[in-house]
Design a protein around this motif. Structure first.
Motif, PDB file in Angstrom:
ATOM      1  N   SER A 170       5.062   6.007  -6.427  1.00  0.00           N
ATOM      2  CA  SER A 170       4.112   5.470  -8.067  1.00  0.00           C
ATOM      3  C   SER A 170       4.579   4.735  -7.510  1.00  0.00           C
ATOM      4  CB  SER A 170       5.285   5.670  -8.797  1.00  0.00           C
ATOM      5  OG  SER A 170       5.992   5.207  -9.137  1.00  0.00           O
ATOM      6  N   GLY A 171       2.956   4.225  -6.993  1.00  0.00           N
ATOM      7  CA  GLY A 171       2.763   2.809  -7.514  1.00  0.00           C
ATOM      8  C   GLY A 171       2.799   2.016  -8.848  1.00  0.00           C
TER       9      GLY A 171
ATOM     10  N   GLY B 114       2.735   9.860   3.682  1.00  0.00           N
ATOM     11  CA  GLY B 114       3.718  10.203   4.122  1.00  0.00           C
ATOM     12  C   GLY B 114       3.340  10.448   5.981  1.00  0.00           C
ATOM     13  N   GLY B 115       4.249  11.836   5.913  1.00  0.00           N
ATOM     14  CA  GLY B 115       3.913  11.542   7.497  1.00  0.00           C
ATOM     15  C   GLY B 115       5.457  10.478   8.405  1.00  0.00           C
ATOM     16  N   GLY B 116       5.559   9.594   7.792  1.00  0.00           N
ATOM     17  CA  GLY B 116       6.837   8.888   8.802  1.00  0.00           C
ATOM     18  C   GLY B 116       8.137   8.939   8.446  1.00  0.00           C
ATOM     19  N   LEU B 117       8.582   9.942   8.736  1.00  0.00           N
ATOM     20  CA  LEU B 117      10.211  10.336   8.860  1.00  0.00           C
ATOM     21  C   LEU B 117      10.252  11.183   7.032  1.00  0.00           C
ATOM     22  CD1 LEU B 117      12.048   7.208   9.294  1.00  0.00           C
ATOM     23  CD2 LEU B 117      11.303   8.997  11.328  1.00  0.00           C
ATOM     24  N   GLY B 118       8.781  11.384   7.005  1.00  0.00           N
ATOM     25  CA  GLY B 118       9.335  12.330   5.295  1.00  0.00           C
ATOM     26  C   GLY B 118       9.183  11.107   4.800  1.00  0.00           C
TER      27      GLY B 118
ATOM     28  N   ALA C  79      -3.462   5.786  -8.280  1.00  0.00           N
ATOM     29  CA  ALA C  79      -3.571   5.218  -7.440  1.00  0.00           C
ATOM     30  C   ALA C  79      -5.294   5.721  -6.819  1.00  0.00           C
ATOM     31  CB  ALA C  79      -3.390   7.083  -7.162  1.00  0.00           C
ATOM     32  N   ARG C  80      -5.746   6.077  -7.366  1.00  0.00           N
ATOM     33  CA  ARG C  80      -7.265   5.780  -6.574  1.00  0.00           C
ATOM     34  C   ARG C  80      -8.041   3.702  -7.009  1.00  0.00           C
ATOM     35  NH1 ARG C  80     -12.098   9.443  -6.398  1.00  0.00           N
ATOM     36  NH2 ARG C  80     -10.537  11.603  -6.825  1.00  0.00           N
ATOM     37  N   GLY C  81      -7.514   3.348  -8.527  1.00  0.00           N
ATOM     38  CA  GLY C  81      -7.722   2.383  -8.177  1.00  0.00           C
ATOM     39  C   GLY C  81      -6.792   1.498  -7.319  1.00  0.00           C
ATOM     40  N   ALA C  82      -6.282   1.322  -7.030  1.00  0.00           N
ATOM     41  CA  ALA C  82      -4.760   0.370  -6.029  1.00  0.00           C
ATOM     42  C   ALA C  82      -5.690   0.837  -4.437  1.00  0.00           C
ATOM     43  CB  ALA C  82      -3.804   1.314  -6.330  1.00  0.00           C
ATOM     44  N   ALA C  83      -5.909   2.087  -4.221  1.00  0.00           N
ATOM     45  CA  ALA C  83      -6.554   2.572  -2.927  1.00  0.00           C
ATOM     46  C   ALA C  83      -7.437   1.212  -2.744  1.00  0.00           C
ATOM     47  CB  ALA C  83      -6.724   3.283  -2.981  1.00  0.00           C
TER      48      ALA C  83
ATOM     49  N   GLN D 139       0.786  -1.337  -0.132  1.00  0.00           N
ATOM     50  CA  GLN D 139       0.594   0.400   0.114  1.00  0.00           C
ATOM     51  C   GLN D 139       1.005   1.289   0.063  1.00  0.00           C
ATOM     52  OE1 GLN D 139      -2.978  -0.516   2.913  1.00  0.00           O
ATOM     53  NE2 GLN D 139      -4.198  -2.027   2.155  1.00  0.00           N
ATOM     54  N   ARG D 140       0.129   1.666  -0.857  1.00  0.00           N
ATOM     55  CA  ARG D 140       1.058   3.740  -0.638  1.00  0.00           C
ATOM     56  C   ARG D 140       1.143   4.486   0.693  1.00  0.00           C
ATOM     57  NH1 ARG D 140      -1.555   8.543  -4.558  1.00  0.00           N
ATOM     58  NH2 ARG D 140       1.215   9.764  -3.796  1.00  0.00           N
ATOM     59  N   SER D 141       2.463   4.558   0.975  1.00  0.00           N
ATOM     60  CA  SER D 141       2.031   5.442   2.087  1.00  0.00           C
ATOM     61  C   SER D 141       1.513   7.293   2.127  1.00  0.00           C
ATOM     62  CB  SER D 141       3.706   5.740   2.620  1.00  0.00           C
ATOM     63  OG  SER D 141       3.373   6.388   3.542  1.00  0.00           O
TER      64      SER D 141
END
Length: 132
Positions: A36-37, A27-31, A41-45, A23-25
């Protein structure tokens, strides 16, 4: 039955870990994160979120089933019941069963100068200077 359920449970665990790592991050975790996945983006999520939910539900169900099978099996056992009971102080513990030899007990002498003199050939404890 229990072995089959454990194998299914482990396959679900591995699939769940793999799906979560894909899964795509957000953000937030250590920057780090983003990137790219392999899908849009929408279909993968949507697909990954749905798959994660299904695998999480299957994990929950197999965990409950394993717990119920363990509780109501023919002979519920506890791992502590498998250890042979021994009385305290019999000297037959795990370390005693290894078969090593015990080191001889040494008693410290009261006069360290006498020990030092005893190690030097040709001297006695009275020949050692007092250090004055």
């Amino acid at each position: 039955m229990q072995t089959v359920l454990i194998v299914i449970h482990l396959m679900i665990v591995l699939a769940l870990v793999g799906i979560v790592l894909i899964q795509r991050s957000e953000g937030g975790g250590l920057g780090i994160g983003g990137g790219s996945g392999f899908m849009s983006a929408r279909g993968a999520a949507n697909a990954l979120t749905r798959t994660t939910g299904i695998l999480a539900a299957a994990f929950f169900i197999t965990s409950l089933a394993l717990g119920i099978l363990a509780r109501y099996s023919d002979s519920p056992t506890d791992i502590l019941d498998r250890i042979p009971s021994q009385t305290q102080g019999t000297g037959s513990g795990v370390l005693d069963q290894l078969g090593g030899t015990a080191a001889p007990a040494t008693v410290p002498s009261e006069t360290p100068a006498a020990d030092a003199a005893a190690e030097i050939p040709g001297t006695s404890g009275s020949d050692v200077p007092s250090g004055q």
